[in-house]
Write an enzyme that holds these catalytic residues in place. Structure first.
Site, short mmCIF file in Angstrom:
data_model
loop_
_atom_site.label_atom_id
_atom_site.label_comp_id
_atom_site.label_asym_id
_atom_site.label_seq_id
_atom_site.Cartn_x
_atom_site.Cartn_y
_atom_site.Cartn_z
N LYS A 174 4.99 4.26 -1.37
CA LYS A 174 5.16 5.39 -2.05
C LYS A 174 6.62 6.11 -1.82
O LYS A 174 6.99 7.13 -2.20
CB LYS A 174 4.18 6.43 -1.63
N SER A 228 -0.56 11.25 1.46
CA SER A 228 -0.68 9.99 1.01
C SER A 228 -1.94 9.90 -0.16
O SER A 228 -2.60 9.13 -0.13
CB SER A 228 -1.06 8.85 2.08
N GLY A 278 0.96 -1.15 0.00
CA GLY A 278 -0.18 0.02 0.04
C GLY A 278 0.71 1.21 0.03
O GLY A 278 1.74 1.27 -0.61
N SER A 279 0.55 2.22 0.86
CA SER A 279 1.02 3.72 0.65
C SER A 279 2.46 3.48 1.21
O SER A 279 3.18 4.59 0.91
CB SER A 279 0.13 4.65 1.48
N THR A 280 2.93 2.50 1.93
CA THR A 280 4.38 2.61 2.35
C THR A 280 5.06 2.37 1.29
O THR A 280 6.49 2.99 1.31
CB THR A 280 4.51 1.34 3.51
#
Length: 722
Positions: free
Chosen positions: A349, A401, A345-347
């Site tokens: 990014k 995010s 997921g967003s980690t």
């Protein structure tokens, strides 16, 4: 000899009782075949009939030949049999003879210890007694089973049936119970019985004194003392050592007569892990609390040193006790940190931002259009932001995010460059060399990433990583851009010699300037973004939250998520990289910033305190320096007021006088001064280092010695320097 042959095979035809009658008969016979003139006295006196004699001789010769053939065949058969036994089957019968006359007993080697980075025992081996049987020596199996089970006191019906069947057989050796299932008092009672064919046998048993602590790192061993999981399996050959050999001589009753050691056993190596027991305890405690609060299926937490790649703590929930691992479901044995993969997921990014900055695709202040709050691609549902933003700077795309913002930047980076940076960060690869069963994750080649696939990857979907890989990604940003090999082994002790396993830098993943920029983004996440619940009151933290749907039966589930948070602290000079993943939270929230970030904060706070790391925010005022002898003597028992430290004329900070303080206050003052505390003794401070009035700078260390007696007012403390 011929006489014997004649005696065995026949004699000449018997002569008539009257010799004169025989002569007369022969004379008549010859007279009928020859002229009368030929009959002479010589004819009347010659020997036996030649024809009969010839028949007789042929018979004898035939019998002799048959006898010789029989004797020859018999001799050849004997020689052939001897040749077969003594040459062809020599090794076989030699081995059987040795087996009957000698016995070989394996002498178990002592399995090496496993210790933490400070030498504290995590796993060790000790002698324990097993109960064994020799069914071939048991005459009355039912009676032996009854007495044996009475001594053990806890035989089940199935065990009684198994023992009865086994003892009725004629095998030479079998285990009744291994040492894991035998208590010392049970072994003593069985030995006292003196049952024929039943005895106790010493064997090595593996013990894990901390029970569940670091169980997924350590693994466990089987009944034969072989490593089956974790470090125990990875280093099994080296840890278990080499078995010895004991040769014993036996008599005709198979009783031991004499014994000698043919080969002495060799102890295994001692493994020193990078794990810190105190920190491991904190991580396991906080992870279990986080999983329970979120009513989650499980979770993983990892603490690393970002500069060396050392794994300082690694915990999974659910866990198990390796002393009795068979009593736990096999799913709990799994090391989620390296065996399970999840979409980050967003980690992820972090990687998207690093690739864009390193390649110069975008700068932190560039404005990214995120309107209308979602983005579409053919053949799939629109991808939305959780919160609508019309436009954001690239820094705020990471801080807030924004999926749409990350996708737009990821499309600018392109599939080829994105794939290259994914590899640079170690994703899709097995990095830790010592843990078995690792997964390399799932990374698609750039040719398989169309615009829709690249959009998914840019926000952390359509790519799978292990928790250890994601912690390594954050460590790259923390240490300035270098991918360090994560490792669990710090040193190997062999024959008393300690061999250090040096840190290994795999590659430069991004430029140091890129790492510094992304670090600033991650600080913003904690200060004003989605990770505010990871904030610490006295330390600056950098991190990134992530929330991703789980894939169940090949499809994304609507109500199952992986919530995660990864970061490092203090962000200016990172000491720890920490990752927390909560599997399927079912509480009030499923977002990483709400579920995983608080666990991160509790672990980070405790870890920094254990390491004695000086605060970087909101420092408490340190103690004032008492500058005169009179001021110190005026105090019956010196008490230092916590007020700002005095400065010298040159502006340098001066070391206060800590004498008379208790241990807690002294440590707090040293930390406030930016010094790493060292404390010895009990009572109040009587000696300190550096001495009062010495100039101090951040990053040094301060030592105090405590005593039950207060220090004399006119006795100066010793020591000095940094």
């Amino acid at each position: 000899m011929l006489g014997a042959l004649f005696a065995r095979f026949g004699r000449r035809p018997p002569a008539p009782a009257d010799p004169s009658a025989l002569v007369a008969r022969r004379a008549v016979d010859r007279a009928s075949r020859a002229p009368a003139a030929a009959l002479t006295l010589l004819d009347l006196s010659e020997g036996p009939d030649p024809e009969a004699d010839a028949v007789w001789r042929r018979t004898i010769r035939t019998r002799i030949v048959v006898l010789l053939v029989i004797l020859g065949g018999w001799s050849v058969a004997i020689e052939a049999r001897l040749l077969y036994l003594q040459v062809v089957r020599h090794d076989h019968y030699l081995a059987r003879a040795e087996q009957q006359q000698q016995g070989v007993v394996d002498l178990p080697a002592t399995r090496g210890d496993i210790v933490d980075r400070h030498g504290r025992i995590l796993a060790y081996s000790a002698e324990a007694e097993a109960i064994v049987a020799h069914p071939s020596l048991i005459a009355d199996a039912p009676d032996v089973v009854a007495q044996l089970c009475a001594a053990l006191g806890d035989c089940s019906a199935d065990e009684r049936a198994r023992l009865s069947k086994t003892f009725a057989g004629r095998s030479h050796f079998t285990y009744v119970r291994r040492s894991r299932s035998v208590m010392p008092d049970q072994a003593a009672r069985v030995a006292a019985l003196g049952l024929p064919g039943i005895r106790t046998q010493v064997e090595s048993r593996r013990w894990y004194p901390n029970r569940e602590m670091a169980s997924h790192v350590l693994g466990f061993v089987g009944l034969d003392d072989a490593g089956l999981s974790g470090i125990e399996a990875a280093f099994d050959t080296s840890i278990r050592g080499r078995e010895g050999v004991l040769l014993v001589q036996k008599d005709g009753s198979q009783q031991f007569m004499n014994a000698r050691v043919s080969q002495a056993p060799t102890a295994g190596i001692t493994l020193e892990l990078t794990i810190d027991v105190a920190l491991q305890h904190v991580v396991e405690r906080e992870l279990a609390r986080g999983v329970q609060e979120a009513r989650a299926v499980g979770g993983t937490a990892i603490v690393m040193d970002p500069h060396t790649g050392e794994v300082l703590a690694l915990a999974n929930e659910p866990t198990f006790n390796p002393n009795d691992f068979r009593q736990y479901p096999q799913d709990s044995w799994k090391n989620r940190a390296v065996q399970d993969v999840y979409e980050p997921g967003s980690t992820f990014k972090i990687v998207t931002a690093a690739a864009a900055i390193d390649e110069g695709v975008v700068s932190p202040s560039d404005v990214i259009n995120t309107s209308p709050g979602y983005i579409t691609f053919p053949g799939r549902k629109p991808i939305h932001d959780v919160t609508y933003y019309s436009s954001l700077t690239f820094e705020d795309v990471i801080v807030k995010s924004s999926n749409v913002g990350a996708i737009r930047v990821g499309l600018e980076v392109g599939a080829d460059r994105m794939s290259r940076f994914i590899r640079r960060f170690g994703l899709g690869q097995i990095l830790e060399p010592h843990l078995p069963g690792q997964s390399g994750g799932i990374v698609h080649p750039p040719n398989d990433l169309d615009a829709s696939g690249l959009a998914s990857v840019s926000m952390g979907y359509q790519i799978s990583v292990t928790p250890l890989q994601m912690a390594t990604v954050a460590s790259v940003i923390a240490n300035g851009g270098t991918l360090m090999e994560p490792r669990l082994v710090r040193a190997i002790v062999r024959d008393g010699v300690r061999e250090v396993v040096a840190p290994k830098a795999l590659r430069q993943a991004v430029k140091p300037a890129t790492a510094a920029t992304v670090r600033t983004f991650m600080e913003g996440v904690v200060e004003r973004g989605t990770g505010t619940r990871a904030r610490l009151s006295r330390y600056q933290v950098a991190g990134k939250s992530g929330t991703a749907k789980k894939v169940v039966d090949g499809r994304y589930a609507d109500n199952e998520y992986n919530a995660s948070f990864v970061g490092f602290a203090p962000s200016g000079q990172p000491v720890f990289t920490i990752l927390v993943v909560i599997d399927t939270p079912r509480g009030h929230s499923y977002y990483g910033g709400a579920v995983a970030a608080p666990v991160f904060a509790r672990i980070a706070e405790a870890a920094l305190h254990l390491a004695g790391v000086p605060p970087t925010l909101n420092r408490r005022p340190p103690a004032i320096l008492a500058t005169t002898r009179e001021a110190r003597m005026a105090e019956a028992l010196p008490v230092i007021e916590l007020v700002p430290v005095l400065a010298s004329a040159g502006g340098a900070r001066l070391m206060p006088d800590l004498r008379g303080l208790g241990a807690r206050d002294a440590v707090r003052v040293l930390i406030d001064l930016g010094l790493t505390p060292r404390v010895a003794g009990a009572g109040v401070v009587t000696t300190q280092y550096p001495e009062p009035g010495a100039a101090i700078t951040d990053g040094g260390w301060g030592a105090v010695r405590l005593s039950r007696e207060p220090p004399p007012a006119d006795v100066p403390t010793s020591g000095g320097g940094r």
